[in-house]
Design a protein around this motif. Structure first.
Motif, PDB file in Angstrom:
ATOM      1  N   PHE A  64       9.162   4.332   5.287  1.00 55.62           N
ATOM      2  CA  PHE A  64       9.134   3.012   4.663  1.00 55.62           C
ATOM      3  C   PHE A  64       9.883   1.985   5.515  1.00 55.62           C
ATOM      4  N   THR A  65      11.047   2.344   5.986  1.00 55.19           N
ATOM      5  CA  THR A  65      11.819   1.401   6.806  1.00 55.19           C
ATOM      6  C   THR A  65      11.123   1.141   8.142  1.00 55.19           C
ATOM      7  N   ASP A  66      10.388   2.131   8.634  1.00 51.76           N
ATOM      8  CA  ASP A  66       9.621   1.920   9.877  1.00 51.76           C
ATOM      9  C   ASP A  66       8.527   0.875   9.660  1.00 51.76           C
TER      10      ASP A  66
ATOM     11  N   ASN B  10       0.824  -1.209   0.000  1.00 50.93           N
ATOM     12  CA  ASN B  10       0.000   0.000   0.000  1.00 50.93           C
ATOM     13  C   ASN B  10       0.860   1.263   0.000  1.00 50.93           C
ATOM     14  N   PHE B  11       1.927   1.235   0.781  1.00 51.46           N
ATOM     15  CA  PHE B  11       2.819   2.396   0.833  1.00 51.46           C
ATOM     16  C   PHE B  11       3.421   2.663  -0.543  1.00 51.46           C
TER      17      PHE B  11
ATOM     18  N   LEU C 166      13.236  -7.942  -2.849  1.00 52.43           N
ATOM     19  CA  LEU C 166      13.424  -6.744  -3.667  1.00 52.43           C
ATOM     20  C   LEU C 166      12.876  -6.969  -5.075  1.00 52.43           C
ATOM     21  N   LEU C 167      13.208  -8.090  -5.682  1.00 54.48           N
ATOM     22  CA  LEU C 167      12.693  -8.426  -7.009  1.00 54.48           C
ATOM     23  C   LEU C 167      11.169  -8.491  -7.002  1.00 54.48           C
ATOM     24  N   GLU C 168      10.610  -9.144  -5.998  1.00 50.69           N
ATOM     25  CA  GLU C 168       9.159  -9.291  -5.913  1.00 50.69           C
ATOM     26  C   GLU C 168       8.473  -7.931  -5.811  1.00 50.69           C
ATOM     27  N   LEU C 169       9.038  -7.030  -5.016  1.00 47.97           N
ATOM     28  CA  LEU C 169       8.444  -5.703  -4.879  1.00 47.97           C
ATOM     29  C   LEU C 169       8.534  -4.915  -6.179  1.00 47.97           C
ATOM     30  N   PHE C 170       9.668  -4.995  -6.860  1.00 47.15           N
ATOM     31  CA  PHE C 170       9.791  -4.312  -8.149  1.00 47.15           C
ATOM     32  C   PHE C 170       8.711  -4.789  -9.122  1.00 47.15           C
TER      33      PHE C 170
ATOM     34  N   ILE D 100       2.851   5.741  -4.588  1.00 45.71           N
ATOM     35  CA  ILE D 100       3.904   6.521  -5.239  1.00 45.71           C
ATOM     36  C   ILE D 100       3.807   6.304  -6.747  1.00 45.71           C
ATOM     37  N   ASN D 101       3.582   7.373  -7.493  1.00 42.58           N
ATOM     38  CA  ASN D 101       3.378   7.264  -8.933  1.00 42.58           C
ATOM     39  C   ASN D 101       4.672   7.335  -9.739  1.00 42.58           C
TER      40      ASN D 101
END
Length: 577
Positions: free
Chosen positions: A58-60, A7-8, A74-78, A12-13
């Protein structure tokens, strides 16, 4: 992946901001503060920047949900933060790591070209580069080459989205950095382009791996439809976008090259897959299929998939096995059913589970399609506007709700035959449909003239008029209808007396209903028309173990033991009663 994290990021566009947040967080979790690579250095968020506050938020969140951002995460989020519209139109989807690694490992095992130092590997729809990452790791393990050398000499990719190409390069750079090979610059062969028209010039590959885009024909833009026509495998039906990627990939292989894909498994039997089946046969492709049946491999898609391994040699066989993903064995240890192309029917469809049984059934008696006229139901394309269960009724009207009357004489009875198994009393299934049609002397449906409709059925006309804008959105606003109030399709509008209703998705023991009411219509499911005796015979046939075995071997498999009972899967069944 945790929904709070997604969601965070989805708020971000700007792709660059997403890239910077993810790369900075990844390096922080790796305790890497100093990086030589110029591409990665430019992405690191400094404390002096305003964006550093977003990085802290984000890190929080990551700390709160106890999520470490390792390489696969990282790959999955990208992949997951690709815009929904791009996922729909371009078919981008994250491939689970276990499937990716299996395809990569088994493709290397099939490759028989001696030294791997000069091996060229491509993903022609690379997304964020998962297969290229796994291939680079495998080459690193099997050779003495550095990642810098592998990226320059061995790894190739193309993708239609610039941000995906950029993310592939980012991930490849981070792979090298995290394994101790930090270089100021890496040379990549990752290109922005539409695979349907991309020119690789004289480059040919030892191996092509990937997850071709999953886009059905109705979601393709005009540009894609235009270039689909350039490929012979797209000449039948309305092929999905993954279909030409078989042909493109296979034709880019060197002799004895290997192609490994995960794709939709519908090409075995579908009309849309007729041309690709013929292509495999005509080119004598050595094709191994590991079919997952009704198992859902992708979390975010309701798709039914298989692994395909193509070899550019002259064995001319189809090897088929159905397995669960958790039971995947090396290809050499899987018990495949093997069929020469000459024993399969590329036009009708491949019967890969028990071809001899299917051929025996279809060789006898009279084909189902010559006895029974099988139809799909009415298609308004906005059922909730036309179809309703009356809240109440009086002498002249049915009421959609307490305040919306519809003339009884403009309504017909209709049932959702997909729900037959859910109702013990057939009458409980009956609904009403606003039916703006009449019939001529030949039983051909005729749409009512608008003025006639308005004069004689003012309540129904007024109600549909209030939904005119909604009806105009059918077919994405591009539909060409006889009138604005016409149904989206003209199928199954004729009056028919003797019929059997049955669901389109069935499990063993499914219910059928015989009916003689010519004013009863149906939607969503299926119906067979014939004489009364022929339909009684059909009801008996559909209850037999033989019929169900035929369906299990012939029809498309869905989740929870369901099969598709469409007319294409029924028409060749041999009736010998």
């Amino acid at each position: 992946m945790n929904q709070q994290i997604l969601n965070f990021l989805n708020k971000i566009n700007d792709p660059l901001t997403v890239n910077r947040l993810l790369v900075s967080t990844f390096l922080k979790h790796k305790n890497t503060s100093i990086v030589k690579n110029n591409k990665i250095n430019k992405l690191v968020i400094q404390k002096s920047e305003t964006l550093y506050n977003e990085l802290k938020k984000f890190t929080d969140i990551l700390d709160k949900v106890q999520q470490r951002l390792c390489f696969e995460e990282l790959l999955e989020l990208f992949e997951f933060v690709i815009s929904p519209s791009d996922k729909l139109v371009n078919g981008a989807i994250y491939t689970p790591v276990n499937i990716r690694k299996y395809i990569t490992r088994e493709s290397f095992a099939l490759l028989k070209n001696g030294s791997l130092d000069n091996t060229k590997i491509a993903d022609i729809a690379c997304g964020c580069g998962g297969f290229l990452i796994d291939s680079s790791r495998e080459l690193k393990r099997r050779t003495k080459k550095t990642y810098k050398e592998i990226y320059k000499d061995n790894i190739y990719g193309v993708d239609i989205q610039p941000y995906s190409v950029n993310r592939t390069e980012i991930l490849l750079a981070l792979l090298a950095i995290t394994e101790g090979e930090d270089e100021e610059e890496f040379t990549f062969n990752i290109h922005i382009g539409d695979t349907l028209e991309y020119d690789w010039k004289e480059t040919r590959f030892d191996m092509i791996l990937g997850n071709p885009p999953y886009v059905c024909s109705r979601n393709m833009d005009d540009h894609t439809k235009k270039f689909m026509k350039n490929w012979s495998t797209c000449k039948t039906g309305h092929p999905d976008l993954y279909i030409p990627f078989f042909q493109i990939g296979y034709e880019l292989l060197k002799p004895n090259g290997v192609l490994g894909y995960i794709t939709v498994n519908s090409f075995f039997n579908s009309v849309n897959g007729r041309a690709i089946r013929s292509y495999f046969e005509n080119n004598e492709v050595d094709l191994a299929i590991v079919d997952f049946g009704d198992e859902q491999i992708f979390k975010s898609r309701m798709t039914y998939t298989c692994l395909c391994f193509l070899q550019n040699n002259t064995k001319s066989l189809v090897h088929y096995a159905q397995v669960k993903s958790r039971q995947l064995l090396p290809l050499k240890n899987i018990s495949f059913i093997e069929e020469p192309y000459k024993e399969l029917d590329s036009f009708k469809g491949w019967n890969l589970k028990d071809n001899n049984f299917i051929k025996k059934i279809e060789a006898r008696g009279t084909p189902f399609g010559e006895i029974y006229d099988t139809k799909s139901g009415i298609a308004t394309l906005k059922n909730h506007v036309y179809i309703f269960k009356p809240k109440k009724k009086d002498k002249y009207y049915y009421y959609i709700d307490e305040k919306t009357p519809i003339e009884k004489t403009i309504c017909k009875d209709i049932v959702n035959s997909n729900k037959l198994d859910k109702y013990s009393n057939f009458n409980d299934l009956i609904e009403k449909i606003i039916f703006p049609y009449t019939h001529d002397e030949n039983n051909k449906p005729i749409l009512r003239d608008e003025e006639d409709f308005k004069q004689n059925y003012p309540k129904a006309y007024s109600y549909l008029k209030s939904n005119k804008n909604l009806l105009a959105t059918r077919d994405k606003g591009k539909g060409k209808y006889e009138a604005w109030y016409a149904f989206g399709r003209s199928q199954s509008l004729e009056k028919r007396k003797c019929k059997i209703l049955f669901p389109q998705l069935v499990r063993k023991g499914f219910k059928t209903i015989y009916n003689e009411d010519e004013n009863l219509y149906f939607y969503n499911g299926m119906c067979a028309y014939a004489t009364k005796q022929e339909l009684f015979n059909l009801q008996k046939i559909m209850k037999t173990n033989e019929f169900w075995k035929y369906i299990e071997n012939k029809a498309k498999h869905y989740a929870s033991g369901y099969y598709g009972l469409g007319r294409n899967y029924l028409k060749d069944y041999g009736i010998n009663i």
